[in-house]
Design an enzyme around this catalytic site. Structure first.
Site, PDB file in Angstrom:
ATOM      1  N   LYS A   1      13.378  34.660 -33.144  1.00  0.00           N
ATOM      2  CA  LYS A   1      14.268  35.509 -33.922  1.00  0.00           C
ATOM      3  C   LYS A   1      13.581  35.789 -35.245  1.00  0.00           C
ATOM      4  O   LYS A   1      12.728  35.018 -35.698  1.00  0.00           O
ATOM      5  CB  LYS A   1      15.603  34.800 -34.184  1.00  0.00           C
ATOM      6  CG  LYS A   1      16.747  35.742 -34.455  1.00  0.00           C
ATOM      7  CD  LYS A   1      17.274  36.339 -33.161  1.00  0.00           C
ATOM      8  CE  LYS A   1      18.350  37.359 -33.392  1.00  0.00           C
ATOM      9  NZ  LYS A   1      18.959  37.800 -32.115  1.00  0.00           N
TER      10      LYS A   1
HETATM   11  P1  NAD Z   1      25.473  45.916 -35.220  1.00  0.00           P
HETATM   12  O1  NAD Z   1      24.900  45.781 -36.582  1.00  0.00           O
HETATM   13  O2  NAD Z   1      25.148  47.116 -34.414  1.00  0.00           O
HETATM   14  O3  NAD Z   1      27.070  45.811 -35.282  1.00  0.00           O
HETATM   15  C1  NAD Z   1      27.740  44.754 -35.895  1.00  0.00           C
HETATM   16  C2  NAD Z   1      29.221  45.105 -35.968  1.00  0.00           C
HETATM   17  O4  NAD Z   1      29.937  43.997 -36.514  1.00  0.00           O
HETATM   18  C3  NAD Z   1      29.532  46.286 -36.889  1.00  0.00           C
HETATM   19  O5  NAD Z   1      30.584  47.053 -36.328  1.00  0.00           O
HETATM   20  C4  NAD Z   1      30.015  45.613 -38.165  1.00  0.00           C
HETATM   21  O6  NAD Z   1      30.861  46.431 -38.959  1.00  0.00           O
HETATM   22  C5  NAD Z   1      30.760  44.444 -37.584  1.00  0.00           C
HETATM   23  N1  NAD Z   1      30.943  43.324 -38.515  1.00  0.00           N
HETATM   24  C6  NAD Z   1      30.056  42.822 -39.404  1.00  0.00           C
HETATM   25  N2  NAD Z   1      30.627  41.834 -40.113  1.00  0.00           N
HETATM   26  C7  NAD Z   1      31.882  41.705 -39.635  1.00  0.00           C
HETATM   27  C8  NAD Z   1      32.968  40.859 -39.964  1.00  0.00           C
HETATM   28  N3  NAD Z   1      32.860  39.945 -40.921  1.00  0.00           N
HETATM   29  N4  NAD Z   1      34.111  41.012 -39.275  1.00  0.00           N
HETATM   30  C9  NAD Z   1      34.224  41.955 -38.302  1.00  0.00           C
HETATM   31  N5  NAD Z   1      33.243  42.770 -37.946  1.00  0.00           N
HETATM   32  C10 NAD Z   1      32.088  42.655 -38.613  1.00  0.00           C
HETATM   33  O7  NAD Z   1      25.055  44.584 -34.455  1.00  0.00           O
HETATM   34  P2  NAD Z   1      24.994  44.354 -32.876  1.00  0.00           P
HETATM   35  O8  NAD Z   1      23.619  44.629 -32.411  1.00  0.00           O
HETATM   36  O9  NAD Z   1      26.169  45.017 -32.239  1.00  0.00           O
HETATM   37  O10 NAD Z   1      25.169  42.768 -32.802  1.00  0.00           O
HETATM   38  C11 NAD Z   1      26.441  42.141 -32.834  1.00  0.00           C
HETATM   39  C12 NAD Z   1      26.296  40.706 -32.340  1.00  0.00           C
HETATM   40  O11 NAD Z   1      25.774  40.713 -31.008  1.00  0.00           O
HETATM   41  C13 NAD Z   1      25.327  39.834 -33.139  1.00  0.00           C
HETATM   42  O12 NAD Z   1      25.782  38.504 -33.124  1.00  0.00           O
HETATM   43  C14 NAD Z   1      24.036  39.947 -32.365  1.00  0.00           C
HETATM   44  O13 NAD Z   1      23.161  38.864 -32.600  1.00  0.00           O
HETATM   45  C15 NAD Z   1      24.579  39.934 -30.954  1.00  0.00           C
HETATM   46  N6  NAD Z   1      23.686  40.493 -29.945  1.00  0.00           N
HETATM   47  C16 NAD Z   1      23.169  41.748 -30.069  1.00  0.00           C
HETATM   48  C17 NAD Z   1      22.342  42.247 -29.072  1.00  0.00           C
HETATM   49  C18 NAD Z   1      21.810  43.653 -29.115  1.00  0.00           C
HETATM   50  O14 NAD Z   1      21.176  44.056 -28.122  1.00  0.00           O
HETATM   51  N7  NAD Z   1      22.040  44.428 -30.148  1.00  0.00           N
HETATM   52  C19 NAD Z   1      22.021  41.453 -27.957  1.00  0.00           C
HETATM   53  C20 NAD Z   1      22.583  40.180 -27.860  1.00  0.00           C
HETATM   54  C21 NAD Z   1      23.404  39.716 -28.848  1.00  0.00           C
END
Ligand code: NAD
Length: 412
Positions: A105
């Protein structure tokens, strides 16, 4: 007062898996230690000429089963401990889904919303050049995470390639299609979350058609999960982002259209709710798809959902987990539920290595078969060993890494 953090959660999960597998204490020593940590200073020249310094990280937690693999996060809370925790989770996730990878990461402690596009590009290129000696298609392959997207991956790929003297698309995944990205990667994590949700409903005997879902987070994971769930016939009743939630919107597509236009969830005629209220809705499925630690000792008690599907990484603290277990709520753990992203990242890397690109149907079909296999293994192991699905998933993932360590032996 309990002090829970993503790293303490990840370490206690590992401890539990090692104990349940009956592995010797040597396994704890090797598996609880990250292989390589790089902390870098990332200087940025702002558009107005000012120079600012940011902290950047890349943690290669494990390379035992193959090159390390994991996202790059841009968020003000990024620090070394969180990056280690997320790299550890990636290690068990890749092992659980049987991908030939270790886990990694990276990230920068920065709020990307404060950067212009040109500043974001300069920061990304400088970060890439700082971690360049340790990344590469055979070493460590970054991907998007919170606060980064395919633009960042294009800049990372270009910076690496310029230094190599030729194009190296396989150095990152989650790239734009024209640069060697894979069809289906953008929606992959959300598609996988939807597959996990559908299967969990089946296990619990709840009708998929019309099952109600609340999603915390409307980013890359939350949005695409919402789309896929609706396509499967479920009803997404509430969604939130960092500024709170909304319920009573006509469809995910209409809410997304509004969000794109206004950058808020104030959908006309719909009701606003806090993030905590969203977590406590009486729904069939709750999907935390934002950041870590949202289901905790404080928020866990009010959860009424029958199933929790962890779209985010580490959204449940150990005390939150204990509350969900006591309530009999089925939890599909992060390393299974959100593995669709790294699975299709793996497909992208394979396609880049072969210079041969698959159809969208091939990607979706292969994603589904890998996820279903992992799902079945987790379900069966949980039933056989009388453990939760999280414990089962960790036992499988950690067990595979421990076995790979044993077979490789210790050099010298
Ligand atoms: P992103 O930045 O695209 O979206 C994050 C979302 O969470 C946004 O809508 C934001 O407004 C919201 N958010 C942030 N803080 C918040 C809070 N305190 N309360 C409520 N909502 C909040 O990120 P993402 O890529 O969608 O990732 C989200 C999660 O999924 C993370 O934990 C990431 O590690 C995990 N993840 C992502 C991927 C990927 O392919 N993008 C893969 C596996 C896991």
């Amino acid at each position: 007062m309990t002090t829970e953090s993503p790293l303490s959660t990840a370490r206690s999960q590992l401890r539990g898996a090692i104990d349940q597998l009956g592995l010797p204490e040597n396994a704890w020593h090797t598996l609880s230690t990250p292989r390589r940590i790089l902390q870098v200073a990332v200087p940025l020249r702002r558009d107005n000429g000012d120079i600012e310094m940011y902290n950047g990280y890349r943690v290669q937690y494990s390379t035992t089963r193959g090159p390390s693999k994991g996202g790059v996060r841009y968020h003000p809370d990024v620090d070394l401990d969180e990056t280690i925790a997320l790299a550890m989770l990636m290690t068990w996730k890749c092992a659980l889904t049987n991908l030939p990878y270790g886990g990694a990461k990276g990230g920068i402690a920065v709020d990307p919303a404060t950067l212009s596009d040109r500043e974001n590009e300069r920061l990304t290129r400088r970060y890439t050049s700082e971690i360049l000696p340790i990344i590469g298609p055979e070493r460590d392959i970054p991907a998007p995470d919170v606060g980064t997207d395919e633009r960042n991956m294009a800049w990372m790929m270009d910076t690496y390639s310029v230094n190599a003297g030729f194009s190296v698309p396989g150095v990152v995944t989650g790239k734009p299609i024209v640069l060697g990205g894979s069809l289906g990667r953008t929606s992959a994590t959300g598609d996988g979350v939807a597959i996990a949700t559908r299967e969990a409903l089946r296990v619990r005997g709840i009708n998929i058609e019309g099952a109600t879902v609340a999603i915390q987070g409307f980013g890359k994971v939350g949005y695409w999960a919402a789309v896929a769930l609706e396509n499967m016939g479920m009803k997404v009743v509430a969604i939130s982002d960092v500024n709170g939630g909304v319920k009573g919107f006509p469809s995910v597509a209409k809410l997304w259209e509004h969000f794109q236009l206004h950058q808020n969830l104030d959908f006309p005629g719909a009701d606003r709710l806090t993030n905590e209220e969203l977590l406590h809705l009486d729904v069939d499925v709750l999907i935390p798809a934002a950041l870590a630690d949202s289901i905790s000792e404080k928020t866990g008690l009010g959860i009424k959902a029958k199933i929790v599907v962890e779209g985010a990484n580490g959204p449940t603290t150990p005390s939150g987990d204990a509350i969900l277990r006591d309530k009999g709520i089925l939890v599909v753990p992060d390393i299974l539920a959100n593995s669709g992203g790294v699975i299709v990242s793996y497909f992208e890397w394979v396609q880049d290595k072969q210079n041969y690109f698959w159809s969208a149907e091939e990607v979706k079909g292969n994603l589904s078969s890998i996820m279903m296999k992992a799902f079945k293994e987790v379900e069966e192991t949980a039933a056989k060993k009388l453990v939760t699905w999280r414990e089962s998933a960790l036992m499988i993932g950690v067990g595979r890494v421990a076995e790979a360590h044993r077979l490789r032996g210790l050099y010298p």
